[in-house]
Scaffold this active site. Structure first.
Site, PDB file in Angstrom:
ATOM      1  N   TRP A 342      76.987  72.147  59.332  1.00 48.68           N
ATOM      2  CA  TRP A 342      77.338  71.023  58.443  1.00 48.68           C
ATOM      3  C   TRP A 342      76.313  69.895  58.556  1.00 48.68           C
ATOM      4  O   TRP A 342      75.977  69.243  57.571  1.00 48.68           O
ATOM      5  CB  TRP A 342      78.731  70.509  58.806  1.00 48.68           C
ATOM      6  CG  TRP A 342      79.133  69.284  58.029  1.00 48.68           C
ATOM      7  CD1 TRP A 342      79.629  69.239  56.766  1.00 48.68           C
ATOM      8  CD2 TRP A 342      79.071  67.923  58.482  1.00 48.68           C
ATOM      9  NE1 TRP A 342      79.871  67.942  56.386  1.00 48.68           N
ATOM     10  CE2 TRP A 342      79.547  67.109  57.421  1.00 48.68           C
ATOM     11  CE3 TRP A 342      78.676  67.313  59.670  1.00 48.68           C
ATOM     12  CZ2 TRP A 342      79.616  65.721  57.534  1.00 48.68           C
ATOM     13  CZ3 TRP A 342      78.748  65.939  59.767  1.00 48.68           C
ATOM     14  CH2 TRP A 342      79.220  65.162  58.703  1.00 48.68           C
ATOM     15  N   HIS A 343      75.804  69.726  59.782  1.00 46.15           N
ATOM     16  CA  HIS A 343      74.850  68.624  59.974  1.00 46.15           C
ATOM     17  C   HIS A 343      73.534  68.869  59.261  1.00 46.15           C
ATOM     18  O   HIS A 343      72.832  67.926  58.904  1.00 46.15           O
ATOM     19  CB  HIS A 343      74.584  68.403  61.469  1.00 46.15           C
ATOM     20  CG  HIS A 343      75.644  67.602  62.133  1.00 46.15           C
ATOM     21  ND1 HIS A 343      76.728  68.165  62.759  1.00 46.15           N
ATOM     22  CD2 HIS A 343      75.807  66.264  62.249  1.00 46.15           C
ATOM     23  CE1 HIS A 343      77.502  67.209  63.245  1.00 46.15           C
ATOM     24  NE2 HIS A 343      76.977  66.038  62.948  1.00 46.15           N
ATOM     25  N   GLY A 344      73.181  70.119  59.072  1.00 53.35           N
ATOM     26  CA  GLY A 344      71.917  70.354  58.378  1.00 53.35           C
ATOM     27  C   GLY A 344      71.555  71.820  58.346  1.00 53.35           C
ATOM     28  O   GLY A 344      72.061  72.623  59.133  1.00 53.35           O
ATOM     29  N   TYR A 484      72.378  59.143  59.696  1.00 54.95           N
ATOM     30  CA  TYR A 484      73.346  60.055  59.102  1.00 54.95           C
ATOM     31  C   TYR A 484      73.260  60.101  57.580  1.00 54.95           C
ATOM     32  O   TYR A 484      74.034  60.802  56.956  1.00 54.95           O
ATOM     33  CB  TYR A 484      74.767  59.713  59.579  1.00 54.95           C
ATOM     34  CG  TYR A 484      75.247  60.673  60.638  1.00 54.95           C
ATOM     35  CD1 TYR A 484      74.755  60.592  61.926  1.00 54.95           C
ATOM     36  CD2 TYR A 484      76.151  61.685  60.347  1.00 54.95           C
ATOM     37  CE1 TYR A 484      75.163  61.481  62.900  1.00 54.95           C
ATOM     38  CE2 TYR A 484      76.561  62.582  61.325  1.00 54.95           C
ATOM     39  CZ  TYR A 484      76.064  62.470  62.594  1.00 54.95           C
ATOM     40  OH  TYR A 484      76.454  63.375  63.561  1.00 54.95           O
ATOM     41  N   PHE A 487      72.683  63.505  55.986  1.00 53.65           N
ATOM     42  CA  PHE A 487      73.732  64.523  55.975  1.00 53.65           C
ATOM     43  C   PHE A 487      74.653  64.333  54.789  1.00 53.65           C
ATOM     44  O   PHE A 487      75.651  64.948  54.658  1.00 53.65           O
ATOM     45  CB  PHE A 487      74.515  64.502  57.292  1.00 53.65           C
ATOM     46  CG  PHE A 487      73.599  64.599  58.487  1.00 53.65           C
ATOM     47  CD1 PHE A 487      72.658  65.619  58.566  1.00 53.65           C
ATOM     48  CD2 PHE A 487      73.639  63.664  59.497  1.00 53.65           C
ATOM     49  CE1 PHE A 487      71.794  65.701  59.641  1.00 53.65           C
ATOM     50  CE2 PHE A 487      72.784  63.741  60.582  1.00 53.65           C
ATOM     51  CZ  PHE A 487      71.867  64.762  60.648  1.00 53.65           C
TER      52      PHE A 487
END
Lengths: 487, 516
Positions: A342-344, A484, A487
Site C-alpha cells: 500500500w505504501h508504494g 506521505y 502515497f
C-alpha cells in the site's frame, strides 16, 4: 497545496475559515456544507484541476454502489437483495482497487514483467492523483461497512462527498470511518463559531508546523547523506537511518497535527493517528501507536477476515505448529505485506511490509514464551527494529538499502572483532545533534494530543502557540514536501 | 477585552500573525527587495553579504560580432529539444535596431561544428552580468571561429567530463580542435585530482541528454542574452509590472505572479524569437509592448503553489534565477537574516563568520564611491590558506599537472589541443594592492610548522610546472597588468566575477596559445 505553504497559511485557510464561519451565522446547514465541499474541491483542484472530474465521478459511482449494497432500489428486486448486494460490493472493490492499481502499481508490474518474463510493455509515466491511497481506502472502508450492514442510514450525497473530500484529511489521512465524520456534519451543535475550537486548532496547527518545518525539515539534509548522496560509510549510514526514522515521524505526525488543528477550526474532530509510537516497548505496541488509522484499516479489513477464515479452517487441526502458523502468523505477515505494498510499488516497500509482518509474528511467539528482557532493552530492540525497516522504506532501491544495512551492521561486527574497519569521518557525528534533540522531545515530552487536552486560554499557551508559529514561519524557507504525499 | 477568553486568544494570535507579515513586508521593501529582485540583479557579493549599499545593478548587453554557441544536440540525441523538453531548438538570436526597428544582426545559437569548445563554471556562464559578459564571445569575434560551450557534467570533476567528451566520440562528432577548460581558482584542484577512470565512456545519445540535463538554466546560455534583455524590456516596457510584482509580494503571491510573468514572456516572446520560422512575424518590441499582465485574482490564486513546478520545463529552467529570486519563502528567510544583520550593524557587532569580508586598497580600483575598498568572499581567503597548507604535502599541483598531461595526451591522439585556463579569485587578483595585510590564517603548516600564509600562490605554483604538455593560459597576468595601470572595475565592485575589461586581452592571449 501544502499545509506548510505560504499560500495555504495566508490565503486558503483564512479565506475558507472566514467564509465558513460567516456562513454559520446564516443558520443554514446546507450552505455551510456546500462552502466546505467547494473549499475541499478547490483545495484538490489547486494541485491538478484535470483530476477533479474523475475524482468526483469515482465518488458518484461509489455512492450509488453503496446504495445498491444497502438495498436501496425497487422493491421488485427484493428477492435478489443479497445477490445484488454482493455483486455491487464486488464491483465497487474492483473499481476502487482497479483505480488504485492503474495509477499506483501498473508501471511497477509492467516493469517487473519486462524484466522477469521478457515482455515488452512500453513504460510511460503515469501521474498519480494526489492522496489516491487515502481517498480510495476511505471509500473502500465505507463500502465494507455498508456490506457488513454497519451503515444503518444512507447519508445524503452532499454528506458523502463532504466526508470523502474533506480537505484536512484528503491528501494524507487520517483514514476516517464514516461514523467518525458524517454524524458530526449533521450535529447542529457544531454549526456555530466556537472560539475554543479555533484556539485549539491554532494550538495544534502550530505544534504540527513546528514538527514539520523546524524538526523534520532540519533532519532532511542528514537523512540524504547516505540515502541520496552515496558515500555509504558506518557513521553516515547510522546518521541517515536514525535521522530518517525521526524525520518520518515528525513529518507525518506534524502533518496530522496540522490536519487535526485545521479540522478543529471547523469544529470537526478527526481521529488521532499517532500516540507517541517511539515510547513503545515492543513492535505490536508500536503499530498500535503509529499511523493508527491505517493499522486499524488493515487489521479490520484484512487481518480479521483472514484470521477468522483460518480459525474456521484450522481450528480442528491436530498439529499445534500448523494451527499456530495458519491462524496467527500467516494473517499477520499477509496483512503487513499488503500494508507494505500500500505504501508504494517497489521491492523496498514489499520488504518493509514483510519485515514488520515477520517482526510481529516473532513478537507473538516471544509473548507466548513469557520471557522478558527488561524495559530498556525492549525499547532499544523495538527502536532498532523500526530503524532497520525504515532503511527499506526510504531507500530508492534494494541495493542502496542493503548497502546501508551492510555498512550499519557488518561494520559493527568488524568493530567488535577489532578489525579496524573504515568508519568515515567522525566529525560527521555532529549531524546527530538534531536527532538527539528530536529523540528527547519524543521520549521526554507529552505528545500533541496530550497537550491539547490540557489546553487553556492562558498566557502560557498563547506564548507557546505564537513562539512555535513565528519560529516555523521564519524557518519556512525550504518547503520540503510531506513524505506521505507520495502515497 | 472579550468575555470569552478563547475569543481573546484567537484574536491575539491573529494580530500577532498579521504583525509578523507587516514586519516582513517592511523589511522587504526597505532592504531585501533591493538585493533579491528580478533581472537585472545585483552582484553576488552584495546578495551574500545582505548589503544593499554596495549593490550595483548590471544589465546585460551584446555588442560583439559573434556570440558563442551551444552544440546542436539534435544530431546526437535526435528529437531532444521537441520530444524530451517540449521545446523548439534554439537557432537564431536576432538583435533589432533601436531606430529602424529592423533586424540588424542575427546570431546562430547552435552548431553541429564547434572547432573551439569551452567548458567552465560561472565565469564561463557570464554570471557577472553587464555588457558582453561572456569571454567566449570575445574569443569567437577575435578568431572568427565558432566557439561553443558545455557546462560541467559531473560534480567538481572536470577531468571526467573531458574524458567523457573524448571517449564518447563527442569531440570527433563536433569536429572539435581546441578544448578550453576554465575553472575558478578555488575549485581547480578538486576538479582535476579526483580518482577518475580514463576509459569511462557513455553513448553519444546519453551524453546529449546529460549535457541538456546539466545545463539547467544555462541551456540557452548564448540566449541568456535573449532572456535577460527580454525580461528587461518586459519589466520596463510595462511600467507597472515591477510595481505590481511588489504589491503582489505583499500579498504573498509574487512567487506565482513572477513565474507567470516569466512563463508568459517565455511563451510569447522568447519562444517565437528563437524559432526561426516565426522570427519575421514576431519582433521583440511588438511582443513586449503587448505584454500587459492582466490576471484575475482567482487565476493568480489558482496557480499559486504549484505554478513553478508545472511550468514548461524550459521556461522553468531558463527563468530559474528569476523565480528563485522571487520565491516568497526565500524572501521571508532573507528578511529574517536581513533583520538580524541590520540589528548587528546598529549595535556595531561584526560577525567574524560573515561570508563576505572587506579590506582597504592602496588606491581606488573601483569606480564605486567606496572604490578603495575590496569586497571579497571569505571562501577565497579559506581556499588560499587551504592551498598553501596542503599543496606541498598532498602534491596537489603535481597531481593536477599529471592529470592534465594525461588528458592532453589522450586528446592529442584525436587532434584536439587542450588549453587550461584557471581564473583567479577576486582576492587573489587584488592581493598586491591591499592597504594592510590579510588577517592571520591561524593555521600551521604540517611540514614547516610555520604559520600558513593567506596570500594566494596558486598561479605562481602552476606557472613553475616544468613538464607541461597542455597549453596554459594565465588570466592573472592580464589582470595584474591592468591593475598596475590603475584600471578600475577589472572585477565588479559587488561581485566575485570579472568585468569585460580584460576579456579582449584574454582573447588575444588564447589566440596566441592556439597559434603556438
Amino acid at each position: 497545496m501544502l499545509f506548510n505553504s505560504y499560500n495555504f497559511i495566508f490565503w486558503f485557510l483564512p479565506f475558507v475559515l472566514i467564509i465558513y464561519h460567516l456562513s454559520l451565522k446564516l443558520n443554514s446547514v446546507s450552505i455551510s456544507k456546500y462552502i466546505l465541499l467547494s473549499a475541499s474541491l478547490l483545495f484538490y483542484a489547486l494541485w491538478k484541476v484535470e483530476f477533479v472530474l474523475q475524482f468526483i465521478i469515482l465518488i458518484f459511482i461509489n455512492y450509488n454502489l453503496s446504495k445498491l449494497i444497502l438495498g436501496e432500489y425497487s422493491n421488485k428486486l427484493n428477492h435478489m437483495k443479497d445477490r445484488i448486494s454482493l455483486f455491487s460490493f464486488i464491483v465497487s472493490l474492483v473499481i476502487n482497487l482497479g483505480f488504485l492499481f492503474y495509477y499506483k502499481y501498473l508501471i511497477f508490474f509492467m516493469s517487473q514483467s519486462n524484466e522477469f518474463f521478457g515482455t515488452t510493455f512500453v513504460l510511460e509515466k503515469i501521474i498519480m492523483p494526489l492522496g489516491i491511497s487515502f481517498f480510495t481506502f476511505i471509500q473502500i472502508s465505507y463500502l465494507i461497512e455498508c456490506f457488513q450492514k454497519r451503515v444503518t442510514q444512507i447519508p445524503s450525497l452532499l454528506d458523502y462527498m463532504q466526508f470523502v473530500t474533506y480537505f484536512p484529511h484528503l491528501i494524507a489521512g487520517p483514514i476516517v470511518l464514516y461514523k467518525e465524520l458524517i454524524p458530526q456534519f449533521n450535529d447542529y451543535s457544531k454549526h456555530k463559531t466556537i472560539y475554543k475550537n479555533i484556539a485549539l486548532g491554532f494550538f495544534l496547527f502550530s505544534i504540527g508546523m513546528f514538527k514539520k518545518v523546524v524538526i523534520a525539515d532540519s533532519l532532511d539534509e542528514h537523512t540524504a547523506i547516505a540515502f541520496d548522496e552515496g558515500g555509504i560509510r558506518f557513521y553516515r549510514s547510522w546518521i541517515s537511518a536514525l535521522s530518517f526514522t525521526l524525520q518520518l515521524y515528525f513529518d507525518f505526525s506534524g502533518y496530522m497535527d496540522m490536519a487535526l488543528g485545521i479540522s478543529k477550526m471547523f469544529n470537526y474532530d478527526l481521529p488521532i493517528n499517532f500516540n507517541s509510537p517511539f515510547k513503545s516497548l515492543n513492535i505490536g505496541e508500536y503499530w498500535r501507536r503509529w499511523h493508527i488509522t491505517m493499522t486499524r484499516f488493515f487489521m479490520g479489513y484484512v487481518y480479521l477476515p483472514v484470521s477468522l477464515s483460518a480459525t474456521r479452517k484450522y481450528n480442528d487441526c491436530r498439529s499445534p505448529i500448523i494451527k499456530f502458523f495458519n491462524i496467527t502468523i500467516y494473517p499477520i505477515v499477509l496483512t503487513f505485506l499488503i500494508a507494505g505494498i500500500w505504501h508504494g510499488a517497489g521491492w523496498t516497500f514489499i520488504i518493509f511490509g514483510l519485515w514488520h509482518g515477520i517482526g510481529l509474528a516473532i513478537h507473538r511467539v516471544w509473548q507466548l514464551s513469557k520471557l522478558s528482557i527488561g524495559k530498556y532493552m525492549s525499547w532499544l530492540l523495538t527502536f532498532i527494529f523500526v530503524v532497520i525497516g525504515n532503511v527499506f522504506f526510504r531507500s530508492p532501491d534494494m541495493s542502496t538499502a542493503l548497502n546501508i544495512l551492510d555498512s550499519m551492521f557488518y561494520t559493527l561486527v568488524e568493530i567488535l572483532l577489532l578489525r579496524n574497519p573504515e568508519l568515515g569521518h567522525a566529525s560527521e557525528l555532529s549531524r546527530l545533534f538534531v536527532f538527539i534533540i528530536g529523540l528527547a522531545i519524543v521520549l521526554l515530552f507529552k505528545n500533541s494530543s496530550e497537550l491539547a487536552q490540557k489546553f487553556k486560554p492562558n498566557l502560557k499557551h498563547f506564548t507557546f502557540t505564537i513562539f512555535l508559529l513565528v519560529l516555523s514561519l521564519s524557518m519556512m524557507n525550504r518547503q520540503i514536501d510531506f513524505l506521505y504525499w507520495q502515497f | 477585552m472579550f468575555k470569552d477568553q478563547y475569543k481573546q486568544l484567537v484574536f491575539l494570535i491573529i494580530i500577532v500573525c498579521i504583525s509578523f507579515l507587516i514586519i516582513n513586508f517592511l523589511i522587504w521593501f526597505t532592504y531585501t527587495s533591493k538585493l533579491f529582485r528580478a533581472y537585472p540583479w545585483p552582484g553576488d557579493l552584495s546578495r551574500m553579504d545582505l548589503n544593499p549599499s554596495i549593490a550595483i545593478v548590471k544589465k546585460e548587453k551584446r555588442t560583439l560580432d559573434k556570440l558563442m554557441v551551444l552544440p546542436d544536440l539534435d544530431i546526437i540525441s535526435p528529437g531532444i529539444y521537441e520530444k524530451y523538453h517540449n521545446f523548439p531548438k534554439p537557432r537564431v538570436y536576432a538583435k533589432y535596431s533601436q531606430d529602424t526597428q529592423d533586424i540588424f544582426q542575427r546570431y546562430t545559437l547552435v552548431s553541429s561544428e564547434i572547432p573551439v569548445l569551452t567548458m567552465g563554471d560561472s565565469i564561463s556562464r557570464g554570471r557577472g552580468g553587464g555588457v558582453n559578459n561572456y569571454w567566449q564571445d570575445f574569443l569567437s569575434t577575435r578568431i572568427n571561429k565558432t566557439v561553443g560551450f558545455i557546462p560541467e557534467l559531473s560534480d567538481n570533476n572536470m577531468l571526467r567530463d573531458a574524458i567523457l567528451l573524448h571517449n564518447s566520440g563527442f569531440l570527433k562528432k563536433y569536429k572539435v580542435k581546441y578544448l578550453i577548460i576554465q575553472t575558478g581558482e578555488s575549485n581547480a584542484i578538486r576538479r582535476f585530482i579526483q580518482e577518475t577512470d580514463f576509459n569511462e565512456s557513455i553513448s553519444l545519445k546519453e551524453l546529449g541528454y546529460l549535457i541538456s540535463k546539466r545545463s539547467g538554466g544555462t541551456f540557452l546560455d548564448p540566449g541568456h542574452a535573449v532572456i535577460g534583455e527580454s525580461i528587461d524590456y518586459a519589466l520596463n516596457a510595462s511600467n507597472n509590472v515591477y510595481y505590481r510584482a511588489m504589491i503582489t509580494q505583499f500579498l504573498f503571491m509574487h512567487l506565482n505572479y513572477m513565474s507567470e510573468t516569466a512563463d508568459k514572456i517565455f511563451k510569447h516572446n522568447i519562444r517565437p524569437l528563437i524559432n526561426q520560422d516565426d522570427i519575421y512575424e514576431n519582433t521583440i518590441e511588438h511582443d513586449l509592448r503587448d505584454t500587459v499582465l492582466k490576471r484575475h485574482i482567482s487565476s493568480i490564486y489558482y496557480d499559486a503553489d504549484m505554478r513553478t513546478r508545472t511550468m514548461d520545463y524550459k521556461a522553468a529552467s531558463a527563468f530559474s534565477s528569476l523565480t528563485d529570486k522571487f520565491n516568497v519563502s526565500a524572501a521571508m528567510n532573507n528578511n529574517y537574516k536581513m533583520l538580524i544583520r541590520r540589528i548587528q550593524d546598529k549595535l556595531g557587532y561584526y560577525n567574524p563568520k560573515r561570508s563576505v569580508k572587506n579590506i582597504s586598497l592602496t588606491n581606488k580600483l573601483f569606480s564605486h564611491q567606496d572604490g578603495n575598498i575590496l569586497y571579497y568572499a571569505s571562501s577565497d581567503f579559506m581556499s588560499n590558506v587551504k592551498f598553501n597548507k596542503w599543496n606541498e604535502t598532498e602534491h596537489w599541483t603535481k597531481r593536477m599537472n599529471e592529470a592534465l598531461n594525461k588528458l592532453s595526451k589522450k586528446l592529442k591522439s584525436e587532434g584536439v589541443t587542450l588549453i587550461f585556463m584557471p581564473s583567479p579569485n577576486k582576492l587573489t587578483a587584488y592581493q598586491d594592492y591591499l592597504a594592510s595585510p590579510l588577517p592571520d590564517s591561524g593555521e600551521i603548516h604540517p611540514k614547516t610548522k610555520e604559520k600558513v600564509s593567506s596570500k594566494s600562490t596558486f598561479f605562481e605554483t602552476l606557472e613553475s610546472a616544468q613538464d607541461r604538455e597542455y597549453k596554459f593560459v594565465n588570466p592573472k597576468k592580464i589582470i595584474s597588468m591592468h591593475l598596475k595601470n590603475n584600471t578600475r572595475d577589472v572585477y565588479y565592485f559587488d561581485d566575485t566575477h570579472w568585468n569585460n575589461i580584460i576579456l579582449s586581452d584574454l582573447a588575444k592571449v588564447i589566440e596566441d596559445k592556439m597559434l603556438e
